[in-house]
Every structure is written in C-alpha cells, then in structure tokens.
Design an enzyme around this catalytic site. Structure first.
Site, short mmCIF file in Angstrom:
data_model
loop_
_atom_site.label_atom_id
_atom_site.label_comp_id
_atom_site.label_asym_id
_atom_site.label_seq_id
_atom_site.Cartn_x
_atom_site.Cartn_y
_atom_site.Cartn_z
N SER A 102 0.81 -1.22 0.00
CA SER A 102 0.00 0.00 0.00
C SER A 102 0.85 1.28 0.00
O SER A 102 0.49 2.25 -0.68
CB SER A 102 -0.99 -0.01 1.17
OG SER A 102 -0.35 -0.32 2.39
N ASP A 166 -5.17 -1.40 8.08
CA ASP A 166 -5.00 -2.75 7.52
C ASP A 166 -4.22 -3.62 8.50
O ASP A 166 -3.08 -4.01 8.23
CB ASP A 166 -4.26 -2.61 6.16
CG ASP A 166 -4.05 -3.93 5.47
OD1 ASP A 166 -4.79 -4.89 5.75
OD2 ASP A 166 -3.14 -4.00 4.62
C1 SAM Z 1 -1.49 -6.61 6.63
S1 SAM Z 1 0.11 -5.99 6.88
C2 SAM Z 1 0.09 -4.47 6.02
C3 SAM Z 1 0.03 -4.54 4.54
C4 SAM Z 1 0.03 -3.21 3.83
N1 SAM Z 1 -0.99 -2.31 4.38
C5 SAM Z 1 -0.19 -3.38 2.36
O1 SAM Z 1 -1.35 -3.35 1.92
O2 SAM Z 1 0.79 -3.53 1.63
C6 SAM Z 1 0.05 -5.44 8.54
C7 SAM Z 1 1.34 -4.81 9.03
O3 SAM Z 1 1.05 -4.15 10.27
C8 SAM Z 1 2.18 -4.26 11.12
N2 SAM Z 1 1.67 -4.02 12.48
C9 SAM Z 1 1.18 -4.90 13.38
N3 SAM Z 1 0.71 -4.26 14.47
C10 SAM Z 1 0.91 -2.93 14.25
C11 SAM Z 1 0.60 -1.75 14.98
N4 SAM Z 1 -0.01 -1.82 16.18
N5 SAM Z 1 0.91 -0.56 14.45
C12 SAM Z 1 1.52 -0.48 13.24
N6 SAM Z 1 1.84 -1.56 12.49
C13 SAM Z 1 1.53 -2.76 12.98
C14 SAM Z 1 2.70 -5.65 10.85
O4 SAM Z 1 4.07 -5.75 11.20
C15 SAM Z 1 2.45 -5.77 9.34
O5 SAM Z 1 3.60 -5.41 8.62
#
Ligand code: SAM
Length: 283
Positions: A102, A166
């Site tokens: 994203s 996400d």
């Molecule tokens: C589903 S992936 C994101 C994918 C990205 N949005 C995309 O579409 O390319 C979720 C990410 O959130 C991170 N994450 C987990 N908990 C989080 C938090 N509380 N705050 C920020 N990032 C977090 C994880 O390490 C992971 O890399």
C-alpha cells in the site's frame, strides 16, 4: 507478533485493497488540492515475488499474477490502470518480479504537493519500508503504533485524503478495535475517506463488525467484499472486504465493474462472489 505480509503479497486480498486505494487516489488527484495518506499498518512497501516467503505460498499467482495474465475488457483496464501503473513502477526492468504494498501504491499516485505517513511497528519490516521509500521527501515512516496514529494524526492538516487501516488480525478483539478506530476517526474527521480492510474467515465476527459500523450511523459507508471459496471454513481465509467511509461517488460502480471481471480470475472455484453495497447511504 509474527505476521509477515511477504507470504501474502499480491494475493487476491491485496489486489482488492490496492485497487480500491488506487481508485480513491486517482479520484482525489483530479483536483489540485494536496491530499495526505495515513497508512496505519504499512508493511514493508515492496515484496519480492520470487523470494522465499512469496514462493512458499504462491498466493500471488492467483492474485496479481492472474490479473496481469488476463485479457480484460477495455473499461476494466481503464479502471485498473492506476494500480497497474504502480505495479509497473515497482518493476522498472519489466515483468512481474516485485509487488508494491500500500505505501508504494499510494506513493506512485502522489503528486509533488501530496504527503504520506506510514506506521509500522515491526523494526525489520519498518527498515525495509524506509529503504523502499528512501529519498522521497513526501513520505514519512514512523514507528508509532497504528492505532495510536489514528488518534494522533487524524484529521491531517490538508483536510483531504485517505486513512487506510489494515491490521494483521492476529490478536483477539481486532474487529472491535477496527470498529472503534473507524468510529472515533470519523468523529474527528467527518470528510475524510476512511478505509478498513478485514478478512472473511469467522463470519460471525464479520457480521458483528458490519452491524457495529451500521449502528454508528456514519453516512456514506460502502462495503466491498469478495469471496473466493463457495463454502466458508472458520480456519481459512474465504474472502475479504473493505469498509470505505466517504468514498468518491464513483467508487461503488467502479468496484462492481472491476470485481465482477476479476472474481473468476481470483476465486478458487473460478466464480467468486462480489458484494458492493451501502452499509449506510448518504443522509
Ligand atoms: C497486513 S500488513 C500491512 C500490509 C500493507 N498495508 C499493504 O497493503 O501492503 C500489517 C502490518 O502491520 C504491522 N503491524 C502490526 N501491528 C501494528 C501496529 N499496532 N501498528 C503499526 N503496524 C503494525 C505488521 O508488522 C504488518 O507489517
């Protein structure tokens, strides 16, 4: 925390999410006013589809791989063009070796006046993201917890733009956090485009989430969903969806057209089921 998006990069869920994001940014780009993207759970930004993780699941083959191989109707190609351009930008040598997450989808559609804020709490993934956006002064990578960022950075000073939430859905209560986060972000920024992605696995949790959003009475809330299996199993991702608050007025029709064309390519049963409709229409 052990979620690694690299296993899933470019799968059907990424295609849905990133096409929605690209359509929204293409629409916002029609006016000169600056927009801001706040991506609360940003991931690594760029994924190697020939890397060990992507290869181990091969999910991208029935996602971006299938879409790029297909011959699609001209009106579908037109709607996919901004997202496809972001994939092409991630592959300057041609072909389909890398997939943009994203942050890079958004960055590829950003103009000089636009700004982007990416939150990622996992240090290794954050370092990869910082490397992927390095040298672009429009983008800022933060170690801030995404849920806290939702309170701290919304509304942005531009008062135009998109919030993408996400989360990895690894922890219990993630649907409730998502509903609470969206509702309070909307209370602070009623004109913002707020997008939340969710898995369709535990259908009762999905129904409760939709009910909670509907009960909050936020006007102009669209849901966009795709099932890739005919039957649901609680331990398998059978589909996914997005809730979009304040979508461009064009988005519902656009996503109906796109997903109707892509569902047979993305679905495990060659059919797929698409649901695009209002949880709450305009007041
Ligand atoms: C589903 S992936 C994101 C994918 C990205 N949005 C995309 O579409 O390319 C979720 C990410 O959130 C991170 N994450 C987990 N908990 C989080 C938090 N509380 N705050 C920020 N990032 C977090 C994880 O390490 C992971 O890399």
């Amino acid at each position: 925390m052990n979620y690694r998006h690299a296993f899933h990069a470019g799968n059907f869920a990424d295609v849905l999410k990133h096409v929605v994001l690209a359509r929204i940014l293409a629409y916002l780009g029609r006016k000169d006013g600056a927009w801001r993207v706040i991506d609360t759970h940003a991931g690594a930004g760029l994924y190697d589809l020939a890397g060990e993780e992507a290869e181990r699941t091969g999910e991208w083959r029935q996602g971006v791989g299938a879409v790029f191989e297909a011959t699609l109707a001209p009106e579908v190609e037109t709607l996919l063009a901004p997202w496809k351009a972001s994939v092409a930008a991630a592959n300057p040598q041609g072909g389909l070796r890398h997939y943009p997450g994203s942050p890079l989808v958004a960055l590829s559609l950003a103009r000089p006046q636009d700004r982007l804020l990416f939150c990622e709490t996992e240090p290794g993934i954050r370092a990869a993201l910082a490397e992927a956006v390095k040298g672009d002064a429009r983008a800022k990578v933060l170690a801030t917890d995404g849920w806290q960022a939702l309170s701290a950075y919304v509304p942005p000073k531009e008062r135009r733009g998109v919030v993408l939430v996400d989360p990895p859905f690894e922890q219990p209560g993630e649907f409730q956090r998502l509903a609470d986060g969206l509702i309070s972000a909307h209370a602070r920024w009623q004109g913002g485009v707020l997008c939340a992605w969710y898995p369709i696995k535990d259908i009762r949790a999905v129904d409760a989430f939709r009910r909670e959003i509907t009960r909050a009475g936020i006007p102009k809330t669209l849901r966009v969903e795709l099932d890739i299996y005919a039957t649901r199993q609680p331990d398998r991702l059978s589909g996914c969806g997005m809730v979009v608050v304040n979508p461009p007025f064009t988005l519902a029709d656009e996503m109906r057209t796109v997903l109707t064309a892509l569902a047979p390519l993305l679905a495990a049963d060659g059919k797929g089921r698409v649901r695009v409709g209002w949880l709450m229409p305009e007041r």
